[in-house]
Design a protein around this motif. Sequence first.
Motif, PDB file in Angstrom:
ATOM      1  N   SER A  89       0.822  -1.206   0.000  1.00 19.94           N
ATOM      2  CA  SER A  89       0.000   0.000   0.000  1.00 19.94           C
ATOM      3  C   SER A  89       0.861   1.264   0.000  1.00 19.94           C
ATOM      4  O   SER A  89       0.595   2.219  -0.738  1.00 19.94           O
ATOM      5  CB  SER A  89      -0.913  -0.032   1.221  1.00 19.94           C
ATOM      6  N   GLN A  90       1.932   1.261   0.801  1.00 15.09           N
ATOM      7  CA  GLN A  90       2.801   2.450   0.866  1.00 15.09           C
ATOM      8  C   GLN A  90       3.496   2.693  -0.471  1.00 15.09           C
ATOM      9  O   GLN A  90       3.584   3.820  -0.958  1.00 15.09           O
ATOM     10  CB  GLN A  90       3.858   2.265   1.955  1.00 15.09           C
ATOM     11  N   LEU A  91       3.981   1.574  -1.091  1.00 18.56           N
ATOM     12  CA  LEU A  91       4.648   1.721  -2.390  1.00 18.56           C
ATOM     13  C   LEU A  91       3.663   2.267  -3.424  1.00 18.56           C
ATOM     14  O   LEU A  91       3.991   3.166  -4.220  1.00 18.56           O
ATOM     15  CB  LEU A  91       5.197   0.360  -2.847  1.00 18.56           C
ATOM     16  N   ALA A  92       2.439   1.714  -3.405  1.00 21.65           N
ATOM     17  CA  ALA A  92       1.432   2.149  -4.382  1.00 21.65           C
ATOM     18  C   ALA A  92       1.069   3.614  -4.162  1.00 21.65           C
ATOM     19  O   ALA A  92       0.877   4.376  -5.102  1.00 21.65           O
ATOM     20  CB  ALA A  92       0.193   1.269  -4.262  1.00 21.65           C
ATOM     21  N   ARG A  93       0.986   4.018  -2.887  1.00 19.63           N
ATOM     22  CA  ARG A  93       0.610   5.397  -2.585  1.00 19.63           C
ATOM     23  C   ARG A  93       1.668   6.372  -3.119  1.00 19.63           C
ATOM     24  O   ARG A  93       1.331   7.394  -3.720  1.00 19.63           O
ATOM     25  CB  ARG A  93       0.435   5.560  -1.069  1.00 19.63           C
ATOM     26  N   ALA A  94       2.960   6.030  -2.950  1.00 12.11           N
ATOM     27  CA  ALA A  94       4.029   6.909  -3.438  1.00 12.11           C
ATOM     28  C   ALA A  94       3.957   7.010  -4.960  1.00 12.11           C
ATOM     29  O   ALA A  94       4.064   8.102  -5.545  1.00 12.11           O
ATOM     30  CB  ALA A  94       5.383   6.369  -2.999  1.00 12.11           C
ATOM     31  N   LEU A  95       3.694   5.861  -5.595  1.00 11.09           N
ATOM     32  CA  LEU A  95       3.582   5.861  -7.057  1.00 11.09           C
ATOM     33  C   LEU A  95       2.390   6.707  -7.515  1.00 11.09           C
ATOM     34  O   LEU A  95       2.469   7.451  -8.490  1.00 11.09           O
ATOM     35  CB  LEU A  95       3.325   4.431  -7.533  1.00 11.09           C
ATOM     36  N   GLU A  96       1.309   6.555  -6.773  1.00 11.45           N
ATOM     37  CA  GLU A  96       0.078   7.266  -7.120  1.00 11.45           C
ATOM     38  C   GLU A  96       0.321   8.775  -7.153  1.00 11.45           C
ATOM     39  O   GLU A  96      -0.138   9.478  -8.057  1.00 11.45           O
ATOM     40  CB  GLU A  96      -0.973   6.897  -6.071  1.00 11.45           C
ATOM     41  N   VAL A  97       1.064   9.257  -6.137  1.00 13.89           N
ATOM     42  CA  VAL A  97       1.339  10.693  -6.065  1.00 13.89           C
ATOM     43  C   VAL A  97       2.146  11.131  -7.289  1.00 13.89           C
ATOM     44  O   VAL A  97       1.834  12.145  -7.938  1.00 13.89           O
ATOM     45  CB  VAL A  97       2.100  11.034  -4.760  1.00 13.89           C
ATOM     46  N   THR A  98       3.179  10.336  -7.668  1.00 12.01           N
ATOM     47  CA  THR A  98       4.002  10.674  -8.835  1.00 12.01           C
ATOM     48  C   THR A  98       3.143  10.706 -10.103  1.00 12.01           C
ATOM     49  O   THR A  98       3.232  11.642 -10.926  1.00 12.01           O
ATOM     50  CB  THR A  98       5.121   9.616  -9.001  1.00 12.01           C
ATOM     51  N   LEU A  99       2.285   9.685 -10.257  1.00 16.46           N
ATOM     52  CA  LEU A  99       1.455   9.619 -11.476  1.00 16.46           C
ATOM     53  C   LEU A  99       0.448  10.770 -11.519  1.00 16.46           C
ATOM     54  O   LEU A  99       0.196  11.352 -12.582  1.00 16.46           O
ATOM     55  CB  LEU A  99       0.717   8.277 -11.541  1.00 16.46           C
ATOM     56  N   LEU A 100      -0.096  11.116 -10.339  1.00 16.56           N
ATOM     57  CA  LEU A 100      -1.067  12.211 -10.286  1.00 16.56           C
ATOM     58  C   LEU A 100      -0.397  13.529 -10.684  1.00 16.56           C
ATOM     59  O   LEU A 100      -0.958  14.325 -11.453  1.00 16.56           O
ATOM     60  CB  LEU A 100      -1.643  12.315  -8.865  1.00 16.56           C
ATOM     61  N   ASN A 101       0.831  13.737 -10.215  1.00 19.81           N
ATOM     62  CA  ASN A 101       1.561  14.961 -10.583  1.00 19.81           C
ATOM     63  C   ASN A 101       1.806  15.001 -12.084  1.00 19.81           C
ATOM     64  O   ASN A 101       1.661  16.058 -12.719  1.00 19.81           O
ATOM     65  CB  ASN A 101       2.896  15.035  -9.828  1.00 19.81           C
ATOM     66  N   ALA A 102       2.163  13.842 -12.658  1.00 18.48           N
ATOM     67  CA  ALA A 102       2.412  13.794 -14.109  1.00 18.48           C
ATOM     68  C   ALA A 102       1.128  14.146 -14.861  1.00 18.48           C
ATOM     69  O   ALA A 102       1.140  14.894 -15.843  1.00 18.48           O
ATOM     70  CB  ALA A 102       2.910  12.404 -14.504  1.00 18.48           C
ATOM     71  N   LEU A 103      -0.010  13.623 -14.367  1.00 17.00           N
ATOM     72  CA  LEU A 103      -1.302  13.934 -15.011  1.00 17.00           C
ATOM     73  C   LEU A 103      -1.597  15.425 -14.916  1.00 17.00           C
ATOM     74  O   LEU A 103      -2.061  16.048 -15.875  1.00 17.00           O
ATOM     75  CB  LEU A 103      -2.433  13.156 -14.334  1.00 17.00           C
ATOM     76  N   LYS A 104      -1.301  16.007 -13.737  1.00 22.23           N
ATOM     77  CA  LYS A 104      -1.564  17.436 -13.539  1.00 22.23           C
ATOM     78  C   LYS A 104      -0.696  18.295 -14.451  1.00 22.23           C
ATOM     79  O   LYS A 104      -1.070  19.404 -14.836  1.00 22.23           O
ATOM     80  CB  LYS A 104      -1.322  17.824 -12.077  1.00 22.23           C
ATOM     81  N   GLU A 105       0.492  17.748 -14.802  1.00 23.34           N
ATOM     82  CA  GLU A 105       1.376  18.498 -15.712  1.00 23.34           C
ATOM     83  C   GLU A 105       0.896  18.388 -17.153  1.00 23.34           C
ATOM     84  O   GLU A 105       1.508  18.927 -18.076  1.00 23.34           O
ATOM     85  CB  GLU A 105       2.806  17.934 -15.625  1.00 23.34           C
ATOM     86  N   GLY A 106      -0.139  17.613 -17.394  1.00 26.25           N
ATOM     87  CA  GLY A 106      -0.717  17.501 -18.730  1.00 26.25           C
ATOM     88  C   GLY A 106      -0.258  16.294 -19.520  1.00 26.25           C
ATOM     89  O   GLY A 106      -0.606  16.133 -20.699  1.00 26.25           O
ATOM     90  N   LYS A 107       0.536  15.420 -18.911  1.00 27.60           N
ATOM     91  CA  LYS A 107       0.974  14.221 -19.640  1.00 27.60           C
ATOM     92  C   LYS A 107      -0.192  13.260 -19.780  1.00 27.60           C
ATOM     93  O   LYS A 107      -1.046  13.177 -18.898  1.00 27.60           O
ATOM     94  CB  LYS A 107       2.098  13.526 -18.867  1.00 27.60           C
ATOM     95  N   SER A 108      -0.202  12.501 -20.887  1.00 32.46           N
ATOM     96  CA  SER A 108      -1.279  11.515 -21.032  1.00 32.46           C
ATOM     97  C   SER A 108      -0.728  10.109 -21.228  1.00 32.46           C
ATOM     98  O   SER A 108      -1.464   9.125 -21.136  1.00 32.46           O
ATOM     99  CB  SER A 108      -2.188  11.896 -22.191  1.00 32.46           C
ATOM    100  N   SER A 109       0.576  10.015 -21.535  1.00 31.67           N
ATOM    101  CA  SER A 109       1.134   8.660 -21.686  1.00 31.67           C
ATOM    102  C   SER A 109       2.406   8.528 -20.855  1.00 31.67           C
ATOM    103  O   SER A 109       2.987   9.519 -20.403  1.00 31.67           O
ATOM    104  CB  SER A 109       1.409   8.385 -23.164  1.00 31.67           C
ATOM    105  N   LEU A 110       2.810   7.282 -20.671  1.00 32.25           N
ATOM    106  CA  LEU A 110       3.985   7.005 -19.843  1.00 32.25           C
ATOM    107  C   LEU A 110       5.260   7.281 -20.632  1.00 32.25           C
ATOM    108  O   LEU A 110       5.384   6.826 -21.769  1.00 32.25           O
ATOM    109  CB  LEU A 110       3.982   5.535 -19.424  1.00 32.25           C
ATOM    110  N   ASP A 111       6.220   7.992 -20.048  1.00 31.24           N
ATOM    111  CA  ASP A 111       7.513   8.133 -20.723  1.00 31.24           C
ATOM    112  C   ASP A 111       8.468   7.094 -20.140  1.00 31.24           C
ATOM    113  O   ASP A 111       8.122   6.344 -19.214  1.00 31.24           O
ATOM    114  CB  ASP A 111       8.050   9.568 -20.575  1.00 31.24           C
TER     115      ASP A 111
END
Length: 554
Positions: A89-111
């Motif tokens: 859960s902790q690992l997923a939560r940290a990842l979630e925050v990173t992915l959410l920030n990427a989404l907020k920056e306007g990214k739509s696909s994984l680099d």
Amino acid sequence: MVESERSKLEQKLELLKQSYQHNLQEELTSLCHVLKKAQRREESPEADVVSSAVSVDDKAHDETSLDAIYRRIHKVSGSAGTFGFEHVSQLARALEVTLLNALKEGKSSLDASLVTLLQSQLTLMQRSLVPEAQPLPQCTIEQSDIRSVAKIWLIEEDALLGKRILEQLANFSYEVTLFSSVPAIANTDSEPPDVLIVDAAAGSAYLSPLQSLSCPLFFISEQDDFDARMRAAQLNAYGYFLKPLNIPQLVNRLEQLLQERHAPPARILIVDDDYQLAAYYQLVLEAAGMEVQVLDKPRYVIEQLTTYRPELLLMDVHMPDYNGPDIAAMIRQYDAWSSLPIVFLSAELDLNKQVDALSHGADEFLTKPISAAQLVASVRARVSRSRTLSALLNKDCLTGLLKHASIKSAAIDELHRAARQHYPVTVAMIDIDHFKAVNDTHGHAAGDVVIASLATLLRQRLRQTDMIGRYGGEEFLVVLPHCTSEDGRKRLENIREYFSRLRFNQGAQEFGCTLSAGMVCSIDMTEGEQDRLLVRADEALYRAKRGGRNQVCQ
Ligand SMILES: Nc1nc2c(ncn2[C@@H]2O[C@H](COP(=O)(O)OP(=O)(O)OP(=O)(O)O)[C@@H](O)[C@H]2O)c(=O)[nH]1
């Protein structure tokens, strides 16, 4: 809760955990496959010419998109911790925050960097798939159909006052033992009481050892200053009563306390489309002594509220067809549900969205993952506060019983339910005989004691599922579901008989009272006549009065 029931719940929880672990394993493997696909696209975009030809709709469902991966990781972070996979859960939560920030920056696909990060974290999660032990919280609420007589210890140095209090409390069917001092308690080897009442004059130095009895403490005192009350608060006193004692007020508080202990289980409705999580919450709350139903189709929430009548709604925020805040807002459109506590349970990290959910009519936002103990404590506190508020609104302050309007509407609801489900309900009107003479002879305060004692007697002699209300000054209405007229008559005769044996004291004078009751059972009424049940009970009461009082008529 008996031990066998508890171990059954623990077995079910274990099975649920194993099934969740299996699904989580599959989910992590599937996410690894999706990442490989995304990596191939990233490395050779020319091989992905097909994707440029797909429709907008297909793109929205692209499993390699940043949004799709984010949603899946978000779900893992919310559920894994609940089932005891803390590290995942902790690992997923940290990842979630990173992915959410990427989404907020306007990214739509994984680099490439996100793919690498995700791959390494998913591998770590797969290695961490070992659940931590999560004991089910203990059930602290005892349930019984009829309450046993409460045992009270009274510590009062003034022998005369002690005797007077004892006699008055005995009128309310409490079993009271009088002690002249705190040390005198040390000489008794009987079980600790349900409640301890202490005269604060006994001296606070003596009082600390009383806490080891671990039963609720009530103070009686002549002092009404800050220091005296603070000392009582520091000793966790449940009540503080000034001399001269107002016995009905003390009895009211005692009854409140005893009712809390014997309160019926809290009824909880869970609305969540994730059946594993809902089943887990259900098990945890049931193990804590609550009654729980799960609804996985939010569309039917109003029907479910109407038939089940929960005391609290626990709801997910993100569900496929409808979201939680909209459902909460819709529920609030109904007067009947305007004060139902609604608690959201969600892995939502965005504070603005949490605030938005609360502004739609929810009372609390709990973030997943949540431990079993946290969930139980939170739900229990909400239900208890809501019960206190509703008691203040609907209950009469002298007797603690339902007020006129509340008992009347409870009676009508129960009669309709009984007609739908074809079971008998007995309704009775009870009135104290010649009560005006009690007031005139012994004073209004003595009259109040008589009213409060009948209320206590009704509570003690009837079942938890029966409904009791103060219909008028010295008139009571009782509604007995699943009760035939024969059974109802026996219970009312028992109460009549018992009440006539009570002795009340006013100064040196002792007196007794009687009651009359009129009862009617729903199955003795014709089809269209059921709405007249209360009128028929009232007519029967009139016959009991005319027939000489101190009797039950039907
Ligand atoms: N002490 C006290 N008296 C109350 C309360 N509410 C109503 N009463 C009194 O209850 C009495 C009811 O008297 P009545 O309705 O005339 O009837 P009764 O004297 O009980 O006689 P029967 O019902 O015919 O046996 C009135 O004197 C009211 O003032 C209350 O909360 N406390």
